[in-house]
Design a protein around this motif. Structure first.
Motif, PDB file in Angstrom:
ATOM      1  N   HIS A 102       0.831  -1.206   0.000  1.00 25.06           N
ATOM      2  CA  HIS A 102       0.000   0.000   0.000  1.00 25.06           C
ATOM      3  C   HIS A 102       0.861   1.249   0.000  1.00 25.06           C
ATOM      4  O   HIS A 102       2.052   1.218   0.313  1.00 25.06           O
ATOM      5  N   THR A 103       0.243   2.367  -0.338  1.00 27.64           N
ATOM      6  CA  THR A 103       0.952   3.651  -0.413  1.00 27.64           C
ATOM      7  C   THR A 103       1.179   4.202   0.981  1.00 27.64           C
ATOM      8  O   THR A 103       0.630   3.699   1.978  1.00 27.64           O
ATOM      9  N   GLU A 104       2.005   5.265   1.059  1.00 32.64           N
ATOM     10  CA  GLU A 104       2.267   5.884   2.350  1.00 32.64           C
ATOM     11  C   GLU A 104       0.985   6.455   2.960  1.00 32.64           C
ATOM     12  O   GLU A 104       0.764   6.368   4.173  1.00 32.64           O
ATOM     13  N   VAL A 105       0.154   7.048   2.129  1.00 31.78           N
ATOM     14  CA  VAL A 105      -1.106   7.613   2.633  1.00 31.78           C
ATOM     15  C   VAL A 105      -1.976   6.519   3.247  1.00 31.78           C
ATOM     16  O   VAL A 105      -2.544   6.676   4.337  1.00 31.78           O
ATOM     17  N   GLU A 106      -2.061   5.371   2.577  1.00 28.09           N
ATOM     18  CA  GLU A 106      -2.854   4.254   3.104  1.00 28.09           C
ATOM     19  C   GLU A 106      -2.229   3.696   4.381  1.00 28.09           C
ATOM     20  O   GLU A 106      -2.938   3.275   5.297  1.00 28.09           O
ATOM     21  N   THR A 107      -0.884   3.715   4.452  1.00 21.26           N
ATOM     22  CA  THR A 107      -0.208   3.222   5.652  1.00 21.26           C
ATOM     23  C   THR A 107      -0.469   4.139   6.844  1.00 21.26           C
ATOM     24  O   THR A 107      -0.713   3.679   7.964  1.00 21.26           O
ATOM     25  N   VAL A 108      -0.414   5.458   6.609  1.00 20.75           N
ATOM     26  CA  VAL A 108      -0.715   6.414   7.680  1.00 20.75           C
ATOM     27  C   VAL A 108      -2.157   6.220   8.173  1.00 20.75           C
ATOM     28  O   VAL A 108      -2.429   6.229   9.377  1.00 20.75           O
TER      29      VAL A 108
END
Length: 564
Positions: A505-511
């Motif tokens: 997943h992307t960084e945004v999804e990880t955050v």
């Protein structure tokens, strides 16, 4: 704690007032404790302000005396977050004029909380309520009044009698505990007056917060009470320091009083059990407030572990604000069908004769004395004020049994299977309770198939499903099952390899994932979910490892928390 005289509090205790949001005081402890995790009661206690501990146990202490011109009047009351209605406490704190209570008498009453009132410690005390059995939880909509009344002859007074009550007002249903506490405080007060109450208030404010099931050490006026709050009283090896005080296990009701109240109607106990279970309107007519309150409390306790979810008044007078509500002169049931009233004034024999079920009791006997069994009579026989003791009713009982097995079995079937819980989806919903389906399960596997007790089992369950006691039981069970689902879901998350998921997943999804996991961690701590040991520590480690995999700027934003 400062005490007030009657002139100072007269205006504050005036008749019914509506309290808006601007009058509600909030303790800082209430704001802080939302983030306190399980196992940290000691840390939470350290956050309390002066008099918060006192307010966790009692709303106030007051003294009610008798004035020849004014009648009952509040003489002294401790300052608290808010004061109560004067008339309700005054009349409920004294026996009716027809009750010849010479000497010392103890009893209990219960009255509704005024609209708009909120406890400043409500959120803080909720964490202790979560672990308590349903019958030991704080009463959200009512106050209890615990009374120690003294009436002795005194020729120096115009009336010829000294008449005064010391009253503890609380939202806690710890009947025997507060009765025991009064036995220590009241005799000292009647001898030493207000300085004694000042000392008692200061002692109580040093107590730990009430926590059912734990052993609590409670110093009071030179005695140390060492108690464990439970549903029923009992005896244990736990002692006391200072003066000896037993029993040390105290709860809502003492088994001795339970059996003493029901002894005269022992042969009709299953009928009374059914009446209470089904939320039937019931009146207890007794010769004194002590016998009235003991009997009403015994009735509401007899369906334990189910909680009696309707209104009940251990001692009810003609001056109560709900008097007209319950004494309409009609042949119909009372406006609120599920209520148990305890009364002593003979006036009620006439005004409540249209009620469907009435218990008329005489003087209770001491242990070991022979008690004549009361007969069941039809209501048409209750016509005079001097009616003999007995059970007057229009009900045909069916049976008595360990009642909750069948509905517990059906409710357990509403729980989703654990294999259907996916860590990356919201927990599945509980299936609804369908009464028709439940009744069909009884036809195939109900207790009537195996029990030696014969009767209308199906009819009993149909009536139970329509009464407030079922609604209260099911709401409590539903909350427990939803917490169990949340716990199973969180445990499933902890078993996953989060690093593998982060890589997909992307960084945004990880955050977003980190924020959701932090919310779940806070929720689990606040609601004390029934998790396996080590789950919260494991979840915190998962959160920390995911945060460390992110760039430094995001790590700073997410504020890595400490391990619980």
């Amino acid at each position: 704690m400062a005490l007030q005289g009657s002139e100072e509090i007269e205006e504050q205790l005036a008749e019914p007032e509506e309290i808006g949001d601007e009058d509600v005081s909030i303790s800082p402890a209430e704001e802080i404790t939302l983030n306190v995790g399980p196992g940290r009661e000691e840390d939470t206690d350290s956050l309390l302000l002066p008099w918060d501990r006192f307010s966790a146990w009692l709303h106030c202490i007051c003294v009610v005396g008798f004035d020849l011109e004014l009648g009952q009047a509040v003489e002294v009351q401790s300052k608290t977050f808010f004061l109560l209605l004067k008339t309700s406490i005054c009349y409920l704190s004294f026996p009716d004029s027809n009750s010849g209570c010479l000497g010392d008498t103890q009893f209990c009453f219960r009255f509704r909380q005024a609209s708009g009132r909120k406890s400043s410690l409500g959120c803080f005390l909720d964490q202790f309520d979560r672990d308590a059995p349903v019958c030991l939880k704080r009463d959200q909509g009512h106050y209890y009044g615990y009374v120690y009344f003294r009436q002795v002859r005194d020729k120096s007074l115009k009336r010829g009698y000294f008449q005064k009550s010391l009253v503890l007002i609380s939202k806690l249903p710890y009947v025997m505990f507060f009765h025991s506490l009064l036995k220590l405080i009241a005799p000292e007060y009647f001898e030493k007056q207000e300085p004694c109450l000042e000392a008692a208030c200061n002692d109580i404010d040093r107590w730990p917060t009430p926590h059912p099931g734990k052993i609590l050490v409670l110093p009071i006026m030179g005695t140390v009470m060492k108690v464990r709050l439970t549903l029923y009283n009992g005896y244990s090896d736990e002692g006391t320091s200072g003066k000896i005080l037993t029993p040390s296990i105290m709860g809502t009701f003492h088994l001795f009083f339970f059996y003493r109240c029901f002894h005269p109607v022992f042969f009709h106990i299953q009928m009374l059990w059914e009446l209470v279970l089904l939320g039937e309107a019931l009146v207890v007519m007794a010769p004194s407030p002590a016998e009235s309150s003991d009997t009403v409390l015994a009735l509401v306790s007899c369906i334990s572990p189910l909680r009696y979810c309707s209104d009940f008044r251990p001692y009810f007078t003609i001056h109560d604000s709900e008097f007209k509500e319950y004494t309409t002169r009609t042949q119909a049931p009372p406006p609120e069908p599920s209520v148990i009233l305890g009364v002593t004034n003979p006036f009620f024999a006439k005004t409540l004769q249209h009620w469907p079920h009435i218990i008329r009791i005489g003087d209770m006997k001491q242990a070991g004395e022979t008690v004549k069994q009361m007969k069941v009579k039809k209501l048409k026989n209750l016509k005079t004020l001097d009616s003999k003791p007995g059970l007057y009713e229009n009900y045909t009982n069916t049976l008595s049994l360990p009642f909750s097995i069948s509905q517990e079995r059906y409710v357990a079937s509403l729980m989703p299977l654990q294999k259907n819980i996916c860590p990356w989806k919201s927990p599945p919903q509980l299936r609804p309770f369908l009464q028709d389906v439940f009744m069909k399960t009884l036809e195939k596997a109900g207790p009537q198939l195996t029990s030696p007790l014969k009767g209308d089992w199906m009819g009993l369950y149909r009536q139970f499903l329509r009464c407030p006691n079922f609604d209260g039981w099911f709401r409590n069970r539903r909350r427990e099952m939803m917490k169990k689902l949340e716990a199973l879901h969180l445990e499933a998350v902890c078993e996953e390899d989060l690093q593998v998921r982060v890589q997909q997943h992307t960084e945004v999804e990880t955050v977003d994932l980190v924020l959701k996991l932090k919310d779940k961690l806070t929720q689990a701590q606040r609601e004390q979910l029934p998790l396996r040991p080590g789950t919260l520590t494991k979840l915190q480690a998962h959160i920390d490892s995911v945060i460390l995999s992110l760039p430094d700027d995001l790590q700073g934003i997410l504020h890595k928390p400490s391990t619980p």
